[in-house]
Design a protein around this motif. Structure first.
Motif, PDB file in Angstrom:
ATOM      1  N   ASN A   1      65.786 113.507 -27.804  1.00 19.30           N
ATOM      2  CA  ASN A   1      65.358 114.870 -28.134  1.00 19.30           C
ATOM      3  C   ASN A   1      63.827 114.942 -28.247  1.00 19.30           C
ATOM      4  OD1 ASN A   1      65.094 117.478 -29.910  1.00 19.30           O
ATOM      5  ND2 ASN A   1      67.195 117.487 -29.153  1.00 19.30           N
ATOM      6  N   ALA A   2      63.312 115.337 -29.401  1.00 15.46           N
ATOM      7  CA  ALA A   2      61.855 115.495 -29.559  1.00 15.46           C
ATOM      8  C   ALA A   2      61.136 114.182 -29.849  1.00 15.46           C
ATOM      9  CB  ALA A   2      61.555 116.498 -30.670  1.00 15.46           C
TER      10      ALA A   2
ATOM     11  N   ILE B   1      65.283 108.165 -24.232  1.00 19.73           N
ATOM     12  CA  ILE B   1      65.770 108.786 -22.998  1.00 19.73           C
ATOM     13  C   ILE B   1      66.425 110.118 -23.324  1.00 19.73           C
ATOM     14  CG2 ILE B   1      67.360 108.570 -21.048  1.00 19.73           C
ATOM     15  CD1 ILE B   1      67.079 105.571 -21.245  1.00 19.73           C
ATOM     16  N   ASP B   2      66.077 111.136 -22.542  1.00 19.16           N
ATOM     17  CA  ASP B   2      66.711 112.440 -22.690  1.00 19.16           C
ATOM     18  C   ASP B   2      66.523 113.205 -21.391  1.00 19.16           C
ATOM     19  OD1 ASP B   2      67.350 114.108 -25.695  1.00 19.16           O
ATOM     20  OD2 ASP B   2      67.691 115.012 -23.739  1.00 19.16           O
TER      21      ASP B   2
ATOM     22  N   GLN C   1      59.203 118.071 -25.126  1.00 17.77           N
ATOM     23  CA  GLN C   1      58.834 118.140 -26.536  1.00 17.77           C
ATOM     24  C   GLN C   1      58.385 116.784 -27.051  1.00 17.77           C
ATOM     25  OE1 GLN C   1      62.212 119.833 -28.545  1.00 17.77           O
ATOM     26  NE2 GLN C   1      62.061 121.786 -27.477  1.00 17.77           N
ATOM     27  N   ALA C   2      59.101 115.730 -26.679  1.00 17.39           N
ATOM     28  CA  ALA C   2      58.755 114.386 -27.134  1.00 17.39           C
ATOM     29  C   ALA C   2      57.356 113.985 -26.658  1.00 17.39           C
ATOM     30  CB  ALA C   2      59.796 113.382 -26.634  1.00 17.39           C
ATOM     31  N   GLU C   3      57.061 114.233 -25.406  1.00 14.62           N
ATOM     32  CA  GLU C   3      55.745 113.877 -24.865  1.00 14.62           C
ATOM     33  C   GLU C   3      54.648 114.698 -25.531  1.00 14.62           C
ATOM     34  OE1 GLU C   3      54.852 111.493 -23.126  1.00 14.62           O
ATOM     35  OE2 GLU C   3      56.278 110.954 -21.565  1.00 14.62           O
ATOM     36  N   TYR C   4      54.938 115.962 -25.779  1.00 15.38           N
ATOM     37  CA  TYR C   4      53.913 116.791 -26.397  1.00 15.38           C
ATOM     38  C   TYR C   4      53.579 116.316 -27.807  1.00 15.38           C
ATOM     39  CZ  TYR C   4      51.015 120.280 -28.230  1.00 15.38           C
ATOM     40  OH  TYR C   4      49.941 120.875 -28.822  1.00 15.38           O
TER      41      TYR C   4
END
Length: 225
Positions: free
Chosen positions: A76-77, A95-96, A101-104
């Motif tokens: 997820n985030a 992994i998603d 959102q996670a990268e941001y």
């Protein structure tokens, strides 16, 4: 009006990359970007969600992650991956199907002086991806994910047996009491008995259960003997 105020504030924030992607999809975890910019504020004080779930529950009951390679399936985030890196995990791969959102959030931390070189996010459908390509892991985490896999649950778990000896599942007891989930394949993986049976079925038969009275998201950890 509140929505417009948030968007205008984001556009005028020069210390962060563009937040236009915030319109991309719903946020499920609360995060406070500062400068009165928050997402998923309804979960700000939810002990079962995001950083709160990690800080008050998962971190206290998972095996130590220090020096370990961790796979976070359905990240997820990416909040749990960041927390595991804070606790000195050697490497965490999340992994998603969407990692926007996670990268941001990871970039936001870097912009504010805190890098996470040990954390990597991979975009992919967890029901189709070949996990073995990422090597062996000391621990695989699926937090509130297994019951979403439906008919793919067994095939995903069979893959895990190839590269790890420890799998941690977190469930969601509320899903067991809602009739709309009753006919969904593997919905029982939201509960303790379902998670235990699932882990044992795939060879992770040394079981540890953390299910506090009144806690809605129990943790079941399976190790291969």
């Amino acid at each position: 009006m509140k929505f417009k105020l948030i968007v205008d504030t984001i556009k005028n924030c020069t210390r962060m990359p563009s937040l236009a992607f915030m319109l991309h999809k719903k946020w499920y975890y609360h995060f406070d970007f500062g400068r009165q910019i928050e997402v998923c504020t309804n979960n700000r004080n939810n002990i079962y969600s995001g950083f709160n779930n990690w800080d008050f529950f998962l971190s206290k009951h998972l095996p130590s992650v220090e020096g370990k390679r961790i796979l976070d399936v359905g990240c997820n985030a990416g909040l749990y991956a960041l927390r595991m890196a804070d606790e000195k995990a050697k490497e965490v791969i999340g992994i998603d199907r969407s990692i926007i959102q996670a990268e941001y959030i990871k970039k936001w931390f870097a912009t504010n002086g805190k890098d996470y070189p040990a954390v990597k996010y991979v975009k992919g459908d967890v029901t189709k991806i070949r996990f073995k390509e990422f090597g062996n892991f000391d621990l695989v985490c699926m937090f509130c994910i297994a019951y979403h896999l439906g008919k793919y649950a067994d095939s995903v778990m069979r893959q895990l047996t190839e590269f790890t000896t420890v799998v941690a599942l977190q469930g969601n007891l509320r899903r067991l009491t809602k009739s709309k989930y009753n006919n969904r394949p593997f919905h029982e993986l939201a509960g303790v008995e379902g998670m235990k049976g699932f882990l044992i079925k795939h060879g992770f038969d040394k079981i540890e259960v953390v299910s506090h009275e009144g806690h809605k998201k129990p943790l079941v950890i399976g190790s291969a003997c």
